[in-house]
Structures are given as structure tokens and as C-alpha cells.
Design a protein around this motif. Structure first.
Motif, PDB file in Angstrom:
ATOM      1  N   LEU A 137       0.852  -1.185   0.000  1.00 31.40           N
ATOM      2  CA  LEU A 137       0.000   0.000   0.000  1.00 31.40           C
ATOM      3  C   LEU A 137       0.888   1.234   0.000  1.00 31.40           C
ATOM      4  CD1 LEU A 137      -2.885  -0.735   2.546  1.00 31.40           C
ATOM      5  CD2 LEU A 137      -3.113  -0.290   0.099  1.00 31.40           C
ATOM      6  N   VAL A 138       0.570   2.184  -0.859  1.00 32.48           N
ATOM      7  CA  VAL A 138       1.298   3.454  -0.913  1.00 32.48           C
ATOM      8  C   VAL A 138       0.281   4.589  -0.878  1.00 32.48           C
ATOM      9  CG1 VAL A 138       3.267   2.499  -2.166  1.00 32.48           C
ATOM     10  CG2 VAL A 138       1.359   3.500  -3.437  1.00 32.48           C
ATOM     11  N   ASP A 139       0.751   5.775  -0.637  1.00 36.69           N
ATOM     12  CA  ASP A 139      -0.102   6.961  -0.622  1.00 36.69           C
ATOM     13  C   ASP A 139      -0.803   7.082  -1.976  1.00 36.69           C
ATOM     14  OD1 ASP A 139      -1.162   9.607  -0.607  1.00 36.69           O
ATOM     15  OD2 ASP A 139       0.410  10.257   0.771  1.00 36.69           O
ATOM     16  N   GLY A 140      -2.098   7.328  -1.966  1.00 39.67           N
ATOM     17  CA  GLY A 140      -2.882   7.442  -3.190  1.00 39.67           C
ATOM     18  C   GLY A 140      -2.429   8.577  -4.093  1.00 39.67           C
ATOM     19  N   LYS A 141      -1.688   9.551  -3.560  1.00 38.80           N
ATOM     20  CA  LYS A 141      -1.173  10.657  -4.372  1.00 38.80           C
ATOM     21  C   LYS A 141      -0.232  10.154  -5.465  1.00 38.80           C
ATOM     22  CE  LYS A 141      -1.267  14.025  -0.629  1.00 38.80           C
ATOM     23  NZ  LYS A 141      -0.430  14.858   0.237  1.00 38.80           N
ATOM     24  N   ALA A 142       0.356   9.000  -5.251  1.00 43.58           N
ATOM     25  CA  ALA A 142       1.293   8.451  -6.235  1.00 43.58           C
ATOM     26  C   ALA A 142       0.619   8.278  -7.593  1.00 43.58           C
ATOM     27  CB  ALA A 142       1.853   7.120  -5.750  1.00 43.58           C
ATOM     28  N   LEU A 143      -0.672   7.948  -7.605  1.00 41.47           N
ATOM     29  CA  LEU A 143      -1.390   7.778  -8.871  1.00 41.47           C
ATOM     30  C   LEU A 143      -1.435   9.087  -9.653  1.00 41.47           C
ATOM     31  CD1 LEU A 143      -4.346   5.519  -7.699  1.00 41.47           C
ATOM     32  CD2 LEU A 143      -2.475   4.866  -9.224  1.00 41.47           C
ATOM     33  N   ASP A 144      -1.715  10.189  -8.948  1.00 38.19           N
ATOM     34  CA  ASP A 144      -1.771  11.490  -9.617  1.00 38.19           C
ATOM     35  C   ASP A 144      -0.392  11.969 -10.034  1.00 38.19           C
ATOM     36  OD1 ASP A 144      -4.529  11.641  -9.301  1.00 38.19           O
ATOM     37  OD2 ASP A 144      -4.361  12.631  -7.343  1.00 38.19           O
ATOM     38  N   GLU A 145       0.585  11.790  -9.155  1.00 39.14           N
ATOM     39  CA  GLU A 145       1.928  12.287  -9.429  1.00 39.14           C
ATOM     40  C   GLU A 145       2.595  11.558 -10.587  1.00 39.14           C
ATOM     41  OE1 GLU A 145       3.851  12.013  -5.650  1.00 39.14           O
ATOM     42  OE2 GLU A 145       2.749  13.725  -4.832  1.00 39.14           O
ATOM     43  N   LEU A 146       2.301  10.296 -10.751  1.00 39.21           N
ATOM     44  CA  LEU A 146       2.938   9.520 -11.815  1.00 39.21           C
ATOM     45  C   LEU A 146       2.103   9.451 -13.088  1.00 39.21           C
ATOM     46  CD1 LEU A 146       4.431   6.630  -9.681  1.00 39.21           C
ATOM     47  CD2 LEU A 146       5.614   8.597 -10.641  1.00 39.21           C
TER      48      LEU A 146
END
Length: 195
Positions: A40-49
């Protein structure tokens, strides 16, 4: 997202949204393809990448322009031309249309404005329809030279359309839209540069 190392080895990172939250923040699943574990990682990773190729491009019109490397500037606007030469770190002299002191802060402001010039969009990748963008008869032309006389770059400023201005460099055909505030008002040549 696939990362390729210099030697050619590729690693693919997989990301997917998760229904879980931590501290009220959305989470995402991440894993390296073909290997474990899934984490599990911070959901912001989806937007940032999740960026497009355009988002990742260097949007500087003049790349890595270093103002202190500029030893001579030629500015054309309103049918007038001014040529300025650097005599020290911040000491500029006007050599055309008349010899004399120059307003060094105005010259430096122009150089730093050009260094910070970033495009919003490429409106004509091959320079097509230059008249539509006003770069065929620019309202402002700024040529930058090294101490040995070699040209660093020439910027052609075309039509200003509200908060958007169209520019291109002499060396490349692409026409860009930029935020008009980055350029400021067009200079009065040669008056604005007189010392």
C-alpha cells in the motif's frame, strides 16, 4: 510505469487504486511487475505519476540560458534597434544607435525574463502559418551573443492575444504560446535602455 536503465534493463512499476484509507487519506496498490510483494502506498502516487509526455517536457524556451554568459544584446522593436554590450558584471553600455551608458537593470530584467520564459503549448510544431501567430513580423526581437560574437539565441515575439503571447526562436521552427506576464510590456527601443 517502465523505467529503463542505461544498460537496457527495464523495470515496470504497477499502480492501482485501493479502497483502503489510512488516516482518512486514500491509498493505492503498488508492485514491481513479476515480483512481490504488493504494498500500500499513498494514493497521491497515482496522480503524481499519471503525467503525459507533455507534462514531463522541459518547457523552457531557451533551455539553460545563463544571463552572465551574454555579452551583447540586440533588441529590435517598433522599427528601432538598440545594441548593448556588457562591460562588467552588471555594467552595460549602449553601442547603437548612439554610444553611451545603458540602464543595466533593464537589460538584466530582459535577460532574466527570457531565461524564465516557459511555454504553455506548442501551437505550430513546424512553424506553419507564422502570420497567424505574428512571428513572421515580430513585435520584438532579442538576439543574445557570447563574448566571441557567437549567437546564443534569438527570440522572436509575435502577436499578444490577451494573456497569451506567441514566440519562437530563430534556430527552431516551433511556435509556442507563453504567458504574457512572463515577458511584461514590450520595451520602448532605445529609450528604455538608455542609462
Amino acid at each position: 510505469m517502465t523505467l529503463t536503465e542505461q544498460g537496457g534493463a527495464a523495470t515496470t512499476v504497477l499502480l492501482a487504486p485501493s479502497t483502503e484509507t489510512r488516516g482518512g487519506a486514500p491509498m493505492a496498490y503498488a508492485a514491481i511487475e513479476g515480483k512481490g510483494p504488493v504494498v500500500l502506498v499513498d494514493g497521491k502516487a497515482l496522480d503524481e505519476l499519471a503525467r503525459s509526455a507533455g507534462d514531463l517536457r522541459d518547457k523552457r524556451v531557451l533551455g539553460d540560458l545563463t544571463p552572465r554568459d551574454v555579452k551583447r544584446v540586440r533588441v529590435r522593436a517598433g522599427g528601432q534597434t538598440a545594441v548593448l554590450e556588457r562591460k562588467g558584471e552588471d555594467d552595460w553600455r549602449m553601442v547603437e544607435p548612439a554610444k553611451g551608458g545603458a540602464n543595466g537593470s533593464k537589460v538584466n530584467d530582459l535577460l532574466y525574463a527570457l531565461r524564465g520564459l516557459r511555454w504553455k503549448d506548442i501551437v505550430a510544431p513546424e512553424g506553419q502559418d507564422a502570420g497567424r501567430w505574428g512571428v513572421d513580423a515580430p513585435s520584438l526581437e532579442v538576439a543574445l551573443f557570447r563574448g566571441d560574437g557567437g549567437e546564443i539565441a534569438t527570440v522572436l515575439v509575435g502577436k499578444r492575444d490577451g494573456d497569451v503571447t506567441y514566440v519562437r526562436t530563430k534556430a527552431q521552427p516551433a511556435i509556442y504560446s507563453v504567458d504574457s506576464r512572463l515577458l511584461g510590456p514590450p520595451p520602448k527601443v532605445p529609450d528604455d535602455f538608455k542609462g
